[in-house]
Motif scaffolding. Structure first.
Motif, short mmCIF file in Angstrom:
data_model
loop_
_atom_site.label_atom_id
_atom_site.label_comp_id
_atom_site.label_asym_id
_atom_site.label_seq_id
_atom_site.Cartn_x
_atom_site.Cartn_y
_atom_site.Cartn_z
N MET A 159 51.12 50.98 36.98
CA MET A 159 52.08 50.14 37.62
C MET A 159 52.43 49.92 38.83
O MET A 159 52.45 49.43 39.36
N ASP A 160 51.88 50.95 40.12
CA ASP A 160 51.29 51.16 41.36
C ASP A 160 50.25 50.69 41.61
O ASP A 160 50.38 50.92 42.93
N GLY A 161 49.17 50.63 41.15
CA GLY A 161 47.76 50.30 41.59
C GLY A 161 47.21 51.36 42.47
O GLY A 161 46.51 51.27 43.21
N ALA A 162 47.85 52.90 42.07
CA ALA A 162 47.55 54.10 42.94
C ALA A 162 46.32 54.79 42.97
O ALA A 162 46.28 55.12 41.98
N PHE A 163 45.87 55.18 43.74
CA PHE A 163 44.66 56.54 43.69
C PHE A 163 44.98 57.23 44.20
O PHE A 163 45.42 57.53 45.72
N PRO A 164 44.43 58.74 43.63
CA PRO A 164 44.09 59.67 44.71
C PRO A 164 43.64 59.60 46.12
O PRO A 164 43.71 60.14 47.30
N GLY A 165 42.72 58.68 46.57
CA GLY A 165 41.77 58.78 47.89
C GLY A 165 40.60 57.03 47.45
O GLY A 165 40.96 57.37 46.29
N ASP A 166 40.77 56.52 48.61
CA ASP A 166 39.35 55.66 48.21
C ASP A 166 37.86 55.69 47.57
O ASP A 166 37.78 54.89 47.01
#
Length: 662
Positions: A374-381
């Protein structure tokens, strides 16, 4: 003189009516207290947890009466278990008194509390009572005098301990007062069967019978009101776990351990994928918050918490409960925080040790799904980059498809597209295909298969990541797309037997792919169990060479699949001497790579892999053996960053076996 006693001695049968009236009020309060909580449970979505009812009833009875889950940790498990059994026997004793005094005797003239049975009854209840008091004292010392780090204590804890102590102590003094008048001098032979009461009866020595009887009447009513107050308080305090925890044994997830619900990503009516608020959870997830005993076992076993990360599985469950009561429409993800959610390695140590059968991991995974889908989030690049590589190249390294089978040069391995006449399909996985260190494991494993006369094939450039790392990071879409392509290839070649050296691939192919329609008429094996099978069938022979080692139980082979003995058996056949780590088998400590964390940098606290390598060092063996490419990668790094180069080495089980082939 017959061994028995007058049940309503000194208080008379006139107390029966008011006693039952007060008891009825008590149970009405009790019922209302739980009734008030049902709307909170109903916030969650529907979920059937009453299927296979006979099995559930068996698990319920086993969990409650054996206290097996509580006893997993001897201290304080022994205190709690013995207290439960002691208090339960006292409860049964009270019921027997009620049955005889108020039903069997007045209605049928039947008295069973007499003779030898009564003597045994008295002795058992006295022993049960003193055991309960001693165990409660031990629990009180642990909580209030020498509490372990992280143990939360609230006003409920003080109330519960005071109530229970008062109930048990007044019960003994009621018995002592009665015995001082009716047994100590009148029937001393019977008094011996109530040793604690007999001892306490000495405190009434020198007092007149009238004084003792008056004290007895006061204590009788005090004890009664304490007991019904305890019952009435259950739904309004932490005491509710007496019922919610035991109910959780009935509501346990009966699917294969580690099962995850497969999302219908083509549902056009779906407005939310994953869990963003309490109402996105199932009702059982909300109920779990009430079942939690705040024993912090999950927190103690969590590798993230142990190495200074903010994740506490116990706190996550509390946050679900808090939001359910205060703001069900509020953001659960914000309440828990992204940082906490990404820290989880999905090692399942929290669920395995939980005495209340609370399901921590899937709650975290469902919140990750909301973050990812839903948010396109990731733990890091670095994770974003790895996921992009997976989408484009089918592996997190960004290597070309065409190079996936390069490690097979010089080996007797068939590429399925060229020749599919094989005995087994080796699903290699990304690390064994592209990581230099793990390629050596793959080559050694194929050497073992060749020695056994097994024709082995690989998909080569047609193989893609099994999809487990992105799935555990919440990206269900990428998981399903890669999984469906792998399933299509497996079907195309009519494969009946798959083997893998990766526990994550093993779990995913064996269990998760079934939800996507992969047929169940073939086997999936892990290389550690296949090698043991080959040894038992004498299809391979080894020349044992002695070596000292310690063994790491990979989470996805150990806790997820209960494979503990087979790898140890193989290493024993190789000539190894095992120096077991303290955290081993079901209590094993994660390497830090699970839950997609293999793709992420560890930026908070100390490194989990370094902590595990130090445990291996403390075991006193120079060699750390595992059977997982993620674990091997983490241990190689942990040895370097932990400053143990030259002192420790890490190897896969297949490498050790291949070296000893005859």
């Amino acid at each position: 003189m017959e061994a028995t006693r007058e049940i309503y001695w000194n208080v008379g049968h006139g107390v029966v009516l008011p006693m039952y009236l007060f008891t009825a009020v008590c149970f009405a309060i009790f019922a209302y207290g739980f009734y008030q909580r049902f709307p909170m449970y109903r916030l969650g979505k529907e979920l059937n947890r009453l299927d296979q009812l006979p099995k559930r009833i068996y698990l319920y009875l086993r969990g409650v009466f054996t206290q097996s889950k509580v006893l997993r940790i001897p201290e304080p498990g022994t205190y709690h278990g013995l207290f439960f059994w002691g208090f339960f026997l006292l409860f049964i004793g009270t019921l027997l008194i009620m049955v005889q005094a108020d039903f069997s005797d007045p209605l049928m003239g039947i008295r069973f509390l007499k003779g030898t049975f009564y003597k045994g009854y008295s002795l058992v209840l006295d022993i049960a009572g003193i055991v309960a008091i001693v165990m409660l004292a031990g629990l009180a010392v642990r909580r209030f005098v020498k509490p372990p780090e992280g143990l939360e204590t609230i006003i409920d804890d003080y109330l519960i301990h005071v109530l229970l102590f008062a109930i048990l102590v007044t019960g003994f003094f009621i018995e002592a007062a009665r015995m001082a008048v009716t047994e100590v001098k009148v029937n001393p032979d019977l008094a011996r069967f109530s040793p604690i009461g007999l001892f306490l009866a000495g405190s009434f020595a020198g007092q007149s019978a009238a004084t003792v009887e008056q004290t007895h009447r006061i204590l009788w009513w005090v004890h009664f009101f304490l007991a019904i107050s305890f019952i009435a308080a259950i739904p309004f305090t932490k005491l509710r776990h007496i019922f919610t925890t035991s109910t959780n044994y009935l509501l346990v997830d009966l699917r294969t351990k580690g099962s995850i619900t497969t999302l219908d990503l083509e549902d056009e009516n779906a407005e939310q994928f994953g869990v963003a608020k309490v109402t996105d959870l199932a009702w059982k997830d909300v109920f779990d918050a009430d079942a939690c005993t705040t024993c912090k076992r999950c927190q103690d076993r969590c590798p993230a918490y142990a190495t200074g990360k903010p994740l506490s599985p116990m706190k996550v469950i509390h946050q679900v409960g808090h939001l359910a009561q205060t703001d069900p429409a509020g953001s659960l993800v914000k309440e828990v925080t992204e940082e906490v959610l990404w820290d989880c390695t999905t090692c399942r140590a929290c669920q395995d040790i939980c005495p209340a059968d609370i399901e921590h991991v899937n709650k975290i995974l469902d919140m990750r799904r909301s973050l990812s889908l839903m948010d396109g989030a990731f733990p890091g690049d670095e994770v974003r980059t790895a996921i992009n590589h997976l989408e484009v190249n089918g592996n997190p390294f960004g290597s070309a498809y065409a190079t996936r089978g390069d490690w097979t040069a010089g080996l007797d391995v068939k590429i399925m597209a060229e020749d599919s006449d094989v005995d087994v399909l080796y699903f290699v996985g990304c690390y064994a295909s592209f990581d230099k260190r793990n390629r050596n494991v793959a080559r050694n494993f194929v050497t073992i298969l060749n020695a056994a006369g097994i024709k082995v094939g690989i998909l080569g450039k047609e193989e893609k990541c099994c999809g487990e790392p992105p799935r555990k990071l919440g990206n269900e879409y990428l998981y399903q797309s890669t999984a469906n392509e792998n399933i299509e290839r497996i079907r195309h070649y009519g494969v009946k037997r798959i083997v893998t050296t990766c526990p994550h691939c093993y779990n995913t192919l064996l269990r998760d792919y079934r939800d996507l329609g992969l047929e169940s008429d073939f086997t999936v094996e892990h290389h550690s169990t296949l090698i043991q099978e080959l040894l038992e069938q004498k299809r391979i022979a080894l020349k044992p060479e002695s070596f000292l080692f310690t063994y790491h139980d990979s989470c996805y082979i150990g806790r997820y699949m209960d494979i503990f003995d087979q790898p140890r058996s193989v290493l024993d056949a190789c000539g190894g001497s095992l120096a077991e780590m303290e955290a081993a088998r079901k209590d094993s400590f994660c390497c830090g790579a699970g839950g997609g964390r293999i793709l992420a940098e560890e930026k908070i606290g100390t490194r989990i892999n370094v902590a595990r390598v130090k445990m291996a060092k403390e075991a006193g063996a120079p060699l750390l053996v595992s059977n997982c490419p993620f674990c091997l990668t983490m241990f190689e790094d942990g040895i370097k960053t932990g400053g143990l180069e030259g002192e420790m080495a890490s190897r896969d089980l297949a490498e050790i076996v291949a070296e000893r082939l005859v």
